[in-house]
Motif scaffolding. Sequence first.
Motif, PDB file in Angstrom:
ATOM      1  N   LEU A  22     -47.729   9.295  91.402  1.00 42.22           N
ATOM      2  CA  LEU A  22     -48.816   9.162  92.368  1.00 42.22           C
ATOM      3  C   LEU A  22     -49.861  10.251  92.168  1.00 42.22           C
ATOM      4  O   LEU A  22     -51.066   9.999  92.220  1.00 42.22           O
ATOM      5  N   PHE A  23     -49.394  11.486  91.946  1.00 40.68           N
ATOM      6  CA  PHE A  23     -50.340  12.592  91.763  1.00 40.68           C
ATOM      7  C   PHE A  23     -51.197  12.367  90.529  1.00 40.68           C
ATOM      8  O   PHE A  23     -52.424  12.531  90.582  1.00 40.68           O
ATOM      9  N   MET A  24     -50.578  12.004  89.417  1.00 39.55           N
ATOM     10  CA  MET A  24     -51.328  11.834  88.176  1.00 39.55           C
ATOM     11  C   MET A  24     -52.313  10.677  88.271  1.00 39.55           C
ATOM     12  O   MET A  24     -53.400  10.719  87.689  1.00 39.55           O
ATOM     13  N   ASN A  25     -51.971   9.640  89.030  1.00 39.68           N
ATOM     14  CA  ASN A  25     -52.817   8.455  89.116  1.00 39.68           C
ATOM     15  C   ASN A  25     -53.902   8.550  90.176  1.00 39.68           C
ATOM     16  O   ASN A  25     -54.987   7.984  90.002  1.00 39.68           O
ATOM     17  N   TYR A  26     -53.623   9.242  91.283  1.00 39.21           N
ATOM     18  CA  TYR A  26     -54.557   9.213  92.405  1.00 39.21           C
ATOM     19  C   TYR A  26     -55.188  10.574  92.734  1.00 39.21           C
ATOM     20  O   TYR A  26     -56.212  10.610  93.397  1.00 39.21           O
ATOM     21  N   CYS A  27     -54.578  11.662  92.315  1.00 40.31           N
ATOM     22  CA  CYS A  27     -55.058  12.990  92.718  1.00 40.31           C
ATOM     23  C   CYS A  27     -55.676  13.786  91.580  1.00 40.31           C
ATOM     24  O   CYS A  27     -56.575  14.604  91.806  1.00 40.31           O
ATOM     25  N   LEU A  28     -55.194  13.575  90.366  1.00 39.64           N
ATOM     26  CA  LEU A  28     -55.560  14.446  89.254  1.00 39.64           C
ATOM     27  C   LEU A  28     -57.030  14.335  88.870  1.00 39.64           C
ATOM     28  O   LEU A  28     -57.580  15.241  88.245  1.00 39.64           O
ATOM     29  N   GLY A  29     -57.686  13.245  89.236  1.00 36.76           N
ATOM     30  CA  GLY A  29     -59.097  13.124  88.920  1.00 36.76           C
ATOM     31  C   GLY A  29     -59.921  14.240  89.533  1.00 36.76           C
ATOM     32  O   GLY A  29     -60.892  14.721  88.936  1.00 36.76           O
ATOM     33  N   CYS A  30     -59.531  14.670  90.740  1.00 37.66           N
ATOM     34  CA  CYS A  30     -60.288  15.710  91.457  1.00 37.66           C
ATOM     35  C   CYS A  30     -59.524  17.022  91.571  1.00 37.66           C
ATOM     36  O   CYS A  30     -60.124  18.091  91.550  1.00 37.66           O
ATOM     37  N   GLY A  37     -36.877  15.190  84.577  1.00 40.23           N
ATOM     38  CA  GLY A  37     -36.081  14.271  83.772  1.00 40.23           C
ATOM     39  C   GLY A  37     -36.872  13.101  83.220  1.00 40.23           C
ATOM     40  O   GLY A  37     -36.335  11.996  83.077  1.00 40.23           O
ATOM     41  N   ILE A  38     -38.151  13.340  82.885  1.00 35.62           N
ATOM     42  CA  ILE A  38     -38.996  12.276  82.328  1.00 35.62           C
ATOM     43  C   ILE A  38     -39.148  12.521  80.836  1.00 35.62           C
ATOM     44  O   ILE A  38     -39.617  13.587  80.430  1.00 35.62           O
ATOM     45  N   PRO A  39     -38.759  11.569  79.980  1.00 34.90           N
ATOM     46  CA  PRO A  39     -38.927  11.744  78.529  1.00 34.90           C
ATOM     47  C   PRO A  39     -40.390  12.027  78.188  1.00 34.90           C
ATOM     48  O   PRO A  39     -41.299  11.389  78.722  1.00 34.90           O
ATOM     49  N   GLU A  40     -40.629  12.980  77.296  1.00 33.62           N
ATOM     50  CA  GLU A  40     -41.988  13.412  77.004  1.00 33.62           C
ATOM     51  C   GLU A  40     -42.863  12.285  76.452  1.00 33.62           C
ATOM     52  O   GLU A  40     -44.031  12.153  76.830  1.00 33.62           O
ATOM     53  N   GLU A  41     -42.312  11.446  75.577  1.00 37.04           N
ATOM     54  CA  GLU A  41     -43.110  10.362  75.002  1.00 37.04           C
ATOM     55  C   GLU A  41     -43.530   9.378  76.087  1.00 37.04           C
ATOM     56  O   GLU A  41     -44.690   8.944  76.135  1.00 37.04           O
ATOM     57  N   LEU A  42     -42.601   9.048  76.979  1.00 35.46           N
ATOM     58  CA  LEU A  42     -42.912   8.133  78.077  1.00 35.46           C
ATOM     59  C   LEU A  42     -43.924   8.754  79.033  1.00 35.46           C
ATOM     60  O   LEU A  42     -44.850   8.085  79.509  1.00 35.46           O
ATOM     61  N   GLN A  88     -46.165  11.157  78.325  1.00 28.60           N
ATOM     62  CA  GLN A  88     -47.480  11.274  77.702  1.00 28.60           C
ATOM     63  C   GLN A  88     -48.209   9.933  77.692  1.00 28.60           C
ATOM     64  O   GLN A  88     -49.432   9.876  77.811  1.00 28.60           O
ATOM     65  N   GLU A  89     -47.461   8.878  77.584  1.00 30.63           N
ATOM     66  CA  GLU A  89     -48.064   7.545  77.543  1.00 30.63           C
ATOM     67  C   GLU A  89     -48.519   7.077  78.919  1.00 30.63           C
ATOM     68  O   GLU A  89     -49.532   6.382  79.046  1.00 30.63           O
ATOM     69  N   ASN A  90     -47.779   7.462  79.977  1.00 29.03           N
ATOM     70  CA  ASN A  90     -48.039   6.912  81.303  1.00 29.03           C
ATOM     71  C   ASN A  90     -48.555   7.909  82.338  1.00 29.03           C
ATOM     72  O   ASN A  90     -49.059   7.497  83.389  1.00 29.03           O
ATOM     73  N   GLN A 125     -50.194  11.190  81.306  1.00 31.50           N
ATOM     74  CA  GLN A 125     -51.224  12.080  80.783  1.00 31.50           C
ATOM     75  C   GLN A 125     -52.427  11.246  80.374  1.00 31.50           C
ATOM     76  O   GLN A 125     -52.356  10.462  79.438  1.00 31.50           O
ATOM     77  N   PHE A 126     -53.537  11.441  81.095  1.00 30.26           N
ATOM     78  CA  PHE A 126     -54.713  10.612  80.855  1.00 30.26           C
ATOM     79  C   PHE A 126     -55.912  11.416  80.348  1.00 30.26           C
ATOM     80  O   PHE A 126     -56.976  10.863  80.115  1.00 30.26           O
ATOM     81  N   THR A 127     -55.741  12.718  80.194  1.00 27.80           N
ATOM     82  CA  THR A 127     -56.878  13.573  79.813  1.00 27.80           C
ATOM     83  C   THR A 127     -56.860  13.969  78.342  1.00 27.80           C
ATOM     84  O   THR A 127     -57.751  14.675  77.894  1.00 27.80           O
ATOM     85  N   GLY A 128     -55.836  13.550  77.615  1.00 24.23           N
ATOM     86  CA  GLY A 128     -55.750  13.920  76.212  1.00 24.23           C
ATOM     87  C   GLY A 128     -55.229  15.314  75.984  1.00 24.23           C
ATOM     88  O   GLY A 128     -55.273  15.824  74.858  1.00 24.23           O
ATOM     89  N   ASP A 129     -54.721  15.975  77.028  1.00 26.20           N
ATOM     90  CA  ASP A 129     -54.186  17.318  76.878  1.00 26.20           C
ATOM     91  C   ASP A 129     -52.865  17.298  76.116  1.00 26.20           C
ATOM     92  O   ASP A 129     -52.182  16.281  76.030  1.00 26.20           O
ATOM     93  N   LYS A 130     -52.511  18.458  75.564  1.00 25.25           N
ATOM     94  CA  LYS A 130     -51.208  18.601  74.925  1.00 25.25           C
ATOM     95  C   LYS A 130     -50.131  18.719  76.000  1.00 25.25           C
ATOM     96  O   LYS A 130     -50.409  19.110  77.140  1.00 25.25           O
ATOM     97  N   VAL A 131     -48.914  18.416  75.637  1.00 26.57           N
ATOM     98  CA  VAL A 131     -47.823  18.469  76.609  1.00 26.57           C
ATOM     99  C   VAL A 131     -47.560  19.902  77.059  1.00 26.57           C
ATOM    100  O   VAL A 131     -47.027  20.139  78.147  1.00 26.57           O
ATOM    101  N   SER A 132     -47.984  20.868  76.260  1.00 26.39           N
ATOM    102  CA  SER A 132     -47.792  22.282  76.613  1.00 26.39           C
ATOM    103  C   SER A 132     -48.925  22.836  77.477  1.00 26.39           C
ATOM    104  O   SER A 132     -48.859  23.983  77.922  1.00 26.39           O
ATOM    105  N   ASP A 133     -49.959  22.028  77.727  1.00 26.31           N
ATOM    106  CA  ASP A 133     -51.112  22.497  78.496  1.00 26.31           C
ATOM    107  C   ASP A 133     -50.813  22.501  79.992  1.00 26.31           C
ATOM    108  O   ASP A 133     -49.890  21.828  80.470  1.00 26.31           O
ATOM    109  N   TYR A 134     -51.643  23.246  80.718  1.00 23.34           N
ATOM    110  CA  TYR A 134     -51.580  23.203  82.174  1.00 23.34           C
ATOM    111  C   TYR A 134     -52.186  21.897  82.673  1.00 23.34           C
ATOM    112  O   TYR A 134     -52.997  21.269  81.976  1.00 23.34           O
TER     113      TYR A 134
END
Length: 244
Positions: free
Chosen positions: A44-52, A68-73, A75-77, A79-88
């Motif tokens: 919910l946060f990534m989809n509705y809050c992260l824009g602002c 407990g979320i697999p990194e590949e899954l 990053q696909e669902n 992470q929408f900003t193109g950041d690296k998985v190690s980024d803030y």
Amino acid sequence: MRKIICILALLLPGMAIAAGGNVHLDKANYDLTDKASLQRGAKLFMNYCLGCHGQQYQRYQRTFNDLGIPEELAQENLQFTGDKVSDYIERSMPAESAAQWFGAAPPDLTLVARVRGADWIYTYLRSFYVDESRPFGVNNTVFPEVGMPHVLQPLQGTPRKATEQAMVDGEMVTRQVGIKSDGDGSMSAAEYDQAVLDLVNYLEYTGEPFRLESEALGKWVLMFILVLFVFVYLLKKEFWRDVH
């Protein structure tokens, strides 16, 4: 007395912020051990809050591993900003644009649960209502004159003040008894409450990611201190045996 007054003066602003004025706050029964709830809250946060709103003190990788979320899954669902998985977790909206559109840049939400409290956030997200006089067409009973749009409205539906007629001092008046959705959202009232609770659960986690580990370690520390106390007491008796 002077010290007590000074302490109260320091505490009152924080208590006012946590309580949200005179508005009754509903209890947020979150559970940091519920991984499914935390995962839904992160979604919910990534989809509705992260824009602002960003979380500049929380890394994607730490979040995904803890929940407990697999990194590949993730990053696909998630992470929408193109950041690296190690980024803030940074918001996607530029700060300058946000300040221009909203009057001020939306605050970072990494520590919002520690500042506001879970009950405040839980009540706030369920207290939006239609107010055509406001720039975004909504207001909030917990945060009057709010400058934030109701981003969860597609889930909740259009919220309106619910009123009833009541006799007060011999006069019939109309008073607010809550907020009710028009039912045009994708969730029922119970489902929306649960979704908000999931989001609060996630924000509680990001406010203190080490909390569960700290609480578990704290129990062992207390047990160690208790055992140490026994040995220290016996040692003290041995040292003072000849004196007594």
